[in-house]
Design a protein around this motif. Structure first.
Motif, PDB file in Angstrom:
ATOM      1  N   ASN A  11       0.823  -1.208   0.000  1.00 41.49           N
ATOM      2  CA  ASN A  11       0.000   0.000   0.000  1.00 41.49           C
ATOM      3  C   ASN A  11       0.857   1.258   0.000  1.00 41.49           C
ATOM      4  N   ILE A  12       1.935   1.229   0.799  1.00 45.55           N
ATOM      5  CA  ILE A  12       2.844   2.371   0.857  1.00 45.55           C
ATOM      6  C   ILE A  12       3.503   2.587  -0.496  1.00 45.55           C
ATOM      7  N   SER A  13       3.924   1.472  -1.116  1.00 42.21           N
ATOM      8  CA  SER A  13       4.559   1.555  -2.423  1.00 42.21           C
ATOM      9  C   SER A  13       3.618   2.152  -3.457  1.00 42.21           C
ATOM     10  N   LEU A  14       2.354   1.695  -3.424  1.00 39.16           N
ATOM     11  CA  LEU A  14       1.369   2.216  -4.373  1.00 39.16           C
ATOM     12  C   LEU A  14       1.102   3.688  -4.122  1.00 39.16           C
ATOM     13  N   GLU A  15       1.088   4.081  -2.837  1.00 42.66           N
ATOM     14  CA  GLU A  15       0.823   5.480  -2.496  1.00 42.66           C
ATOM     15  C   GLU A  15       1.928   6.382  -3.032  1.00 42.66           C
ATOM     16  N   TYR A  16       3.179   5.956  -2.830  1.00 44.76           N
ATOM     17  CA  TYR A  16       4.296   6.768  -3.301  1.00 44.76           C
ATOM     18  C   TYR A  16       4.365   6.799  -4.829  1.00 44.76           C
ATOM     19  N   SER A  17       4.023   5.669  -5.467  1.00 41.71           N
ATOM     20  CA  SER A  17       4.097   5.620  -6.922  1.00 41.71           C
ATOM     21  C   SER A  17       3.038   6.501  -7.571  1.00 41.71           C
ATOM     22  N   PHE A  23       0.534  14.850  -8.924  1.00 40.74           N
ATOM     23  CA  PHE A  23       1.169  16.130  -9.232  1.00 40.74           C
ATOM     24  C   PHE A  23       0.922  16.536 -10.685  1.00 40.74           C
ATOM     25  N   PHE A  24       1.164  15.609 -11.620  1.00 36.82           N
ATOM     26  CA  PHE A  24       0.998  15.924 -13.037  1.00 36.82           C
ATOM     27  C   PHE A  24      -0.461  16.190 -13.399  1.00 36.82           C
ATOM     28  N   ASP A  25      -1.381  15.472 -12.761  1.00 39.09           N
ATOM     29  CA  ASP A  25      -2.802  15.727 -13.013  1.00 39.09           C
ATOM     30  C   ASP A  25      -3.222  17.091 -12.479  1.00 39.09           C
ATOM     31  N   THR A  26      -2.628  17.491 -11.371  1.00 37.47           N
ATOM     32  CA  THR A  26      -2.990  18.768 -10.754  1.00 37.47           C
ATOM     33  C   THR A  26      -2.491  19.951 -11.583  1.00 37.47           C
ATOM     34  N   LEU A  63      15.751  28.384 -19.575  1.00 34.15           N
ATOM     35  CA  LEU A  63      14.928  29.003 -18.540  1.00 34.15           C
ATOM     36  C   LEU A  63      13.504  29.247 -19.022  1.00 34.15           C
ATOM     37  N   SER A  64      13.343  29.567 -20.291  1.00 29.30           N
ATOM     38  CA  SER A  64      11.995  29.809 -20.823  1.00 29.30           C
ATOM     39  C   SER A  64      11.182  28.523 -20.844  1.00 29.30           C
ATOM     40  N   PHE A  65      11.834  27.397 -21.111  1.00 25.01           N
ATOM     41  CA  PHE A  65      11.133  26.108 -21.081  1.00 25.01           C
ATOM     42  C   PHE A  65      10.674  25.763 -19.661  1.00 25.01           C
ATOM     43  N   ILE A  66      11.577  25.861 -18.706  1.00 25.25           N
ATOM     44  CA  ILE A  66      11.238  25.506 -17.331  1.00 25.25           C
ATOM     45  C   ILE A  66      10.260  26.529 -16.738  1.00 25.25           C
ATOM     46  N   GLY A  67      10.557  27.806 -16.944  1.00 25.69           N
ATOM     47  CA  GLY A  67       9.684  28.851 -16.406  1.00 25.69           C
ATOM     48  C   GLY A  67       8.285  28.785 -16.976  1.00 25.69           C
ATOM     49  N   SER A  68       8.172  28.571 -18.288  1.00 28.47           N
ATOM     50  CA  SER A  68       6.857  28.460 -18.927  1.00 28.47           C
ATOM     51  C   SER A  68       6.097  27.254 -18.390  1.00 28.47           C
ATOM     52  N   SER A  69       6.803  26.139 -18.226  1.00 33.05           N
ATOM     53  CA  SER A  69       6.166  24.929 -17.698  1.00 33.05           C
ATOM     54  C   SER A  69       5.550  25.190 -16.330  1.00 33.05           C
ATOM     55  N   LEU A  70       6.291  25.901 -15.489  1.00 31.58           N
ATOM     56  CA  LEU A  70       5.810  26.163 -14.135  1.00 31.58           C
ATOM     57  C   LEU A  70       4.640  27.149 -14.130  1.00 31.58           C
ATOM     58  N   ILE A  71       4.730  28.190 -14.925  1.00 32.68           N
ATOM     59  CA  ILE A  71       3.648  29.185 -14.983  1.00 32.68           C
ATOM     60  C   ILE A  71       2.372  28.565 -15.538  1.00 32.68           C
ATOM     61  N   ILE A  72       2.501  27.798 -16.615  1.00 30.89           N
ATOM     62  CA  ILE A  72       1.337  27.128 -17.200  1.00 30.89           C
ATOM     63  C   ILE A  72       0.765  26.112 -16.210  1.00 30.89           C
ATOM     64  N   GLY A  73       1.664  25.405 -15.523  1.00 26.67           N
ATOM     65  CA  GLY A  73       1.223  24.457 -14.508  1.00 26.67           C
ATOM     66  C   GLY A  73       0.477  25.140 -13.374  1.00 26.67           C
ATOM     67  N   ALA A  74       0.944  26.322 -12.987  1.00 20.91           N
ATOM     68  CA  ALA A  74       0.273  27.076 -11.923  1.00 20.91           C
ATOM     69  C   ALA A  74      -1.138  27.460 -12.354  1.00 20.91           C
ATOM     70  N   THR A  93     -13.389  14.775 -15.813  1.00 22.57           N
ATOM     71  CA  THR A  93     -12.645  15.534 -14.806  1.00 22.57           C
ATOM     72  C   THR A  93     -12.921  15.102 -13.368  1.00 22.57           C
ATOM     73  N   LYS A  94     -13.835  14.163 -13.174  1.00 23.89           N
ATOM     74  CA  LYS A  94     -14.250  13.836 -11.811  1.00 23.89           C
ATOM     75  C   LYS A  94     -13.200  13.088 -11.000  1.00 23.89           C
ATOM     76  N   THR A  95     -12.136  12.621 -11.662  1.00 30.34           N
ATOM     77  CA  THR A  95     -11.071  11.929 -10.927  1.00 30.34           C
ATOM     78  C   THR A  95      -9.856  12.827 -10.683  1.00 30.34           C
ATOM     79  N   ARG A  96      -9.979  14.106 -11.001  1.00 28.23           N
ATOM     80  CA  ARG A  96      -8.856  15.007 -10.745  1.00 28.23           C
ATOM     81  C   ARG A  96      -8.563  15.059  -9.247  1.00 28.23           C
ATOM     82  N   PRO A  97      -7.292  15.188  -8.866  1.00 27.67           N
ATOM     83  CA  PRO A  97      -6.922  15.166  -7.439  1.00 27.67           C
ATOM     84  C   PRO A  97      -7.635  16.228  -6.611  1.00 27.67           C
ATOM     85  N   THR A  98      -7.945  17.371  -7.226  1.00 28.79           N
ATOM     86  CA  THR A  98      -8.634  18.429  -6.494  1.00 28.79           C
ATOM     87  C   THR A  98     -10.095  18.078  -6.250  1.00 28.79           C
ATOM     88  N   VAL A  99     -10.627  17.140  -7.016  1.00 25.79           N
ATOM     89  CA  VAL A  99     -12.011  16.680  -6.824  1.00 25.79           C
ATOM     90  C   VAL A  99     -12.062  15.539  -5.819  1.00 25.79           C
TER      91      VAL A  99
END
Length: 309
Positions: A11-17, A23-26, A63-74, A93-99
């Motif tokens: 269970n712990i392994s599945l939780e960490y995996s 994160f990526f879904d969020t 920097l534009s690649f990483i910065g853009s990724s973070l801003i778009i992700g935000a 969308t009903k399985t999104r982590p925020t839901v």
């Protein structure tokens, strides 16, 4: 005891995996990837227009690649947090982590604010104007679109297209703050016009879900026929806008014209009132191929032409 212990470890392994997936879904990793291609198209254009070396600009490019990724992700995080109520109703969308509660409001806000700050700083180091466009895109997505027009008007798609057209400007600005060149605006216009038929296709495919959630998408409020007509109007405008690339490269302009013409023909030739879901699926898939082809041609032409000088 041994069996219980193994079960606990599993269970712990599945939780960490599942943490990376949460994160990526969020942050909506799929949207980040598609917007990075648009950003790089704008960046490639700037390298070509200003005859700038890739190696000499490797730091701002990175920097534009990483910065853009973070801003778009935000932007994705804030959108997910605000839309939890309607996301819970929609199948896709009903399985999104925020839901589901995997990401609560406090954690989501901390994540969104943190990657906004980090992404903004990285874009600022690349170029202050790139940071301005990055934050502008974030604000346009969160406030005029997510928090206002998405729930109040059929023109939410048009408003949302404003933030969707910002990534090429981020890439361009990472190389130069000079915006008085038609090449970048040809790309921005293409991005603006492309988004309407693209998202109309999604709206028809998810008609019942949007209706249940009370989101006033065009087909839900005005019907399929109106959406079909409006789709073709935007495709005609997109077809005409192909010639904006002509001063830069007749090749790019012709490719943009032909793939858009194919899209318009597909729309008219395959529309069937009785099978609108099939039509919308074809339109959605073709829209992805359409913009990908245009981006790749622009990137390839810009980089090859710049290196051959």
């Amino acid at each position: 005891m041994k069996t219980l212990n193994n079960g606990s470890q599993t269970n712990i392994s599945l939780e960490y995996s599942s943490i990376p997936k949460v994160f990526f879904d969020t942050i909506k990793i799929g949207i980040i990837k598609s917007n990075l291609i648009a950003m790089f198209a704008g960046l490639s254009l700037a390298l070509y227009v200003f005859n700038a070396s890739i190696l000499a600009n490797i730091v701002p490019i990175f920097l534009s690649f990483i910065g853009s990724s973070l801003i778009i992700g935000a932007a994705g995080v804030f959108n997910n947090l605000y839309d939890r109520d309607i996301d819970a109703i929609m199948e896709r969308t009903k399985t999104r982590p925020t839901v589901t509660g995997r990401v609560d409001t406090k954690s989501g806000l901390i994540l969104g604010i943190a990657i906004t700050i980090i992404g903004g700083i990285m874009l600022y180091i690349a170029s202050p104007s790139a940071a301005v466009f990055g934050i502008l895109g974030l604000l346009l997505y969160v406030f005029p679109y997510t928090m206002w027009t998405k729930r109040t008007t059929i023109y939410n798609t048009e408003v949302g297209s404003l933030s969707g057209a910002v990534p090429p400007l981020i890439g361009w600005a990472a190389i130069s703050p000079e915006l008085g060149h038609f090449e970048i605006w040809a790309l921005v216009v293409t991005m603006l016009l492309w988004q309407m038929p693209h998202f109309y296709g999604i709206a028809i495919r998810r008609f019942d879900e949007y209706k249940a959630a009370g989101v006033p998408m065009l087909p839900v409020v005005k019907g399929i026929r109106r959406t079909y007509i409006q789709t073709n109007v935007y495709l005609v405008l997109l077809l005409i806008s192909s010639f904006l690339f002509w001063p830069m490269s007749p090749l790019v302009a012709i490719v943009a014209f032909l793939v858009t013409l194919a899209w318009l023909i597909l729309s008219v030739a395959t529309f069937d009132r009785e099978q609108t879901e099939k039509w919308s699926k074809r339109m959605f898939i073709f829209s992805i191929n359409h913009i990908t082809i245009i981006f790749l041609v622009i990137i390839a032409y810009s980089l090859i032409a710049q290196m051959m000088r």
